[in-house]
Design a protein around this motif. Structure first.
Motif, PDB file in Angstrom:
ATOM      1  N   LEU A   1      76.746  60.137  11.310  1.00  0.00           N
ATOM      2  CA  LEU A   1      76.441  60.381   9.902  1.00  0.00           C
ATOM      3  C   LEU A   1      74.957  60.154   9.616  1.00  0.00           C
ATOM      4  O   LEU A   1      74.305  60.952   8.930  1.00  0.00           O
ATOM      5  N   ARG A   2      74.412  59.088  10.165  1.00  0.00           N
ATOM      6  CA  ARG A   2      72.995  58.788   9.945  1.00  0.00           C
ATOM      7  C   ARG A   2      72.101  59.788  10.684  1.00  0.00           C
ATOM      8  O   ARG A   2      71.053  60.181  10.171  1.00  0.00           O
TER       9      ARG A   2
ATOM     10  N   THR B   1      72.043  62.931   8.624  1.00  0.00           N
ATOM     11  CA  THR B   1      71.208  62.733   7.439  1.00  0.00           C
ATOM     12  C   THR B   1      69.729  62.769   7.801  1.00  0.00           C
ATOM     13  O   THR B   1      68.912  63.371   7.084  1.00  0.00           O
TER      14      THR B   1
ATOM     15  N   ILE C   1      68.710  66.345   8.306  1.00  0.00           N
ATOM     16  CA  ILE C   1      68.603  67.055   7.029  1.00  0.00           C
ATOM     17  C   ILE C   1      67.284  66.717   6.335  1.00  0.00           C
ATOM     18  O   ILE C   1      66.659  67.571   5.696  1.00  0.00           O
ATOM     19  N   MET C   2      66.835  65.472   6.487  1.00  0.00           N
ATOM     20  CA  MET C   2      65.604  65.053   5.817  1.00  0.00           C
ATOM     21  C   MET C   2      64.344  65.513   6.540  1.00  0.00           C
ATOM     22  O   MET C   2      63.298  65.681   5.919  1.00  0.00           O
TER      23      MET C   2
ATOM     24  N   LEU D   1      66.090  64.940  -2.537  1.00  0.00           N
ATOM     25  CA  LEU D   1      66.543  63.730  -1.858  1.00  0.00           C
ATOM     26  C   LEU D   1      66.768  62.590  -2.838  1.00  0.00           C
ATOM     27  O   LEU D   1      67.640  61.747  -2.628  1.00  0.00           O
TER      28      LEU D   1
ATOM     29  N   ALA E   1      70.089  63.251  -4.196  1.00  0.00           N
ATOM     30  CA  ALA E   1      71.070  62.880  -3.171  1.00  0.00           C
ATOM     31  C   ALA E   1      71.266  61.371  -3.119  1.00  0.00           C
ATOM     32  O   ALA E   1      72.391  60.883  -2.931  1.00  0.00           O
ATOM     33  N   THR E   2      70.176  60.614  -3.298  1.00  0.00           N
ATOM     34  CA  THR E   2      70.269  59.152  -3.312  1.00  0.00           C
ATOM     35  C   THR E   2      71.171  58.681  -4.456  1.00  0.00           C
ATOM     36  O   THR E   2      72.031  57.810  -4.278  1.00  0.00           O
TER      37      THR E   2
ATOM     38  N   VAL F   1      75.021  59.200  -3.824  1.00  0.00           N
ATOM     39  CA  VAL F   1      75.737  58.468  -2.775  1.00  0.00           C
ATOM     40  C   VAL F   1      76.886  57.641  -3.350  1.00  0.00           C
ATOM     41  O   VAL F   1      78.028  57.711  -2.883  1.00  0.00           O
TER      42      VAL F   1
ATOM     43  N   LEU G   1      79.527  56.373   3.224  1.00  0.00           N
ATOM     44  CA  LEU G   1      78.372  57.023   2.605  1.00  0.00           C
ATOM     45  C   LEU G   1      77.381  56.015   2.028  1.00  0.00           C
ATOM     46  O   LEU G   1      76.190  56.292   1.949  1.00  0.00           O
TER      47      LEU G   1
ATOM     48  N   LEU H   1      73.971  55.219   3.472  1.00  0.00           N
ATOM     49  CA  LEU H   1      72.892  56.204   3.456  1.00  0.00           C
ATOM     50  C   LEU H   1      71.951  56.041   2.261  1.00  0.00           C
ATOM     51  O   LEU H   1      70.917  56.711   2.206  1.00  0.00           O
TER      52      LEU H   1
ATOM     53  N   LEU I   1      68.195  57.584   2.319  1.00  0.00           N
ATOM     54  CA  LEU I   1      67.828  58.739   1.497  1.00  0.00           C
ATOM     55  C   LEU I   1      66.700  58.399   0.526  1.00  0.00           C
ATOM     56  O   LEU I   1      65.804  59.212   0.291  1.00  0.00           O
TER      57      LEU I   1
END
Length: 276
Positions: free
Chosen positions: A16-17, A20, A23-24, A59, A62-63, A66, A78, A81, A85
């Motif tokens: 998952l990390r 992420t 994606i960043m 982002l 997105a933060t 979460v 989640l 993250l 993020l």
């Protein structure tokens, strides 16, 4: 703080990390490739500045998403993250600022005068400073040092988000499509936090929030065009009823939020039917 963001707190590799992190960072690699191949247009530095600003706000949204998504989808993993993020948003906004300075030929005095004299730059710089403070105090050490005050300090993320979004609206000028999508999502995120805890996973309440995101996006778009342009704000608002050319930004925001509601409805069924 850990310098291995691809690992969880126990030191294990986290898919998952890793996802992420990709994606960043992949958009930055794409932006670099476009720069090196002269594909950013006649003003590459300006184009890159705008693109990095857009990713910083994405982002940041997105933060903020979460906690609601972790609760609504019943996926507490989640939550790990959130810091990642947030720091990613900070990295993108710092890159955005450095590119802006480069676009001004590295004349720091000129940059300072521009920030003071132009409202949208003042707003953007205030958001940047807020993110720097949040990023600097995001470590475990600062959490222990500040105690209960840490949560109060980190509620700054909400005014920082609003300032960043206002900066994006002003910078977008006549095309505020991307900003309206983010505004609609922000309506959902703030509305979710305003709900009583027992309603935050209620499907009817979530469906109502999806509609609020759509209508909020339409209203924000209408008010913006009415106040700051000569374009027909009423006709633009009514265009949300016409899907012939695809969903308008506010409708898209509502659809994304409705997708979360649908996923929340289907996940319990999938968990019951999936083999253990």
């Amino acid at each position: 703080m850990s310098f291995t963001p691809w690992r969880d707190r126990a030191g294990r590799l986290s898919a998952l990390r890793i996802a992420t992190l990709l994606i960043m960072t992949l958009p930055a690699l794409r932006l670099l490739a476009l720069w090196l191949t002269d594909a950013l247009g006649p003003e590459p530095l300006e184009a890159a500045t705008h693109e990095t600003g857009r990713w910083a706000i994405r982002l940041l949204v997105a933060t903020l998403a979460v906690t609601p998504l972790g609760r609504v989808l019943g996926w507490p993993r989640l939550f790990q993250l959130r810091r990642m993020l947030g720091l990613g948003a900070l990295a993108w906004v710092l890159l955005h600022f450095v590119l802006y300075i480069g676009d001004q030929n590295w004349r720091l005095l000129r940059v300072g005068l521009e920030i003071v004299s132009r409202a949208y730059l003042t707003i953007g710089f205030a958001a940047l400073m807020g993110l720097v403070i949040l990023g600097w105090t995001s470590t475990d050490g600062w959490m222990k040092r500040l105690g209960r005050g840490w949560k109060r300090l980190h509620r700054l993320v909400f005014p920082v988000m609003l300032l960043g979004l206002l900066h994006a609206f002003i910078q977008s000028k006549s095309d505020i499509s991307r900003a309206v999508v983010l505004a609609g999502l922000l309506v959902w995120l703030l509305g979710w936090r305003a709900l009583p805890a027992r309603w935050q996973t209620n499907l009817v309440a979530l469906a109502g929030l999806s509609l609020a995101a759509l209508l909020g996006g339409v209203l924000i778009e209408y008010l913006w065009y009415s106040a700051f342009s000569n374009l027909p704000a009423g006709r633009i608002a009514l265009a949300n009823l016409d899907l012939a050319f695809g969903p308008r930004p506010a409708v898209l925001a509502g659809m994304i939020c409705a997708g979360v509601t649908l996923l929340a409805a289907l996940l319990p069924l999938w968990r019951r039917l999936a083999p253990r």
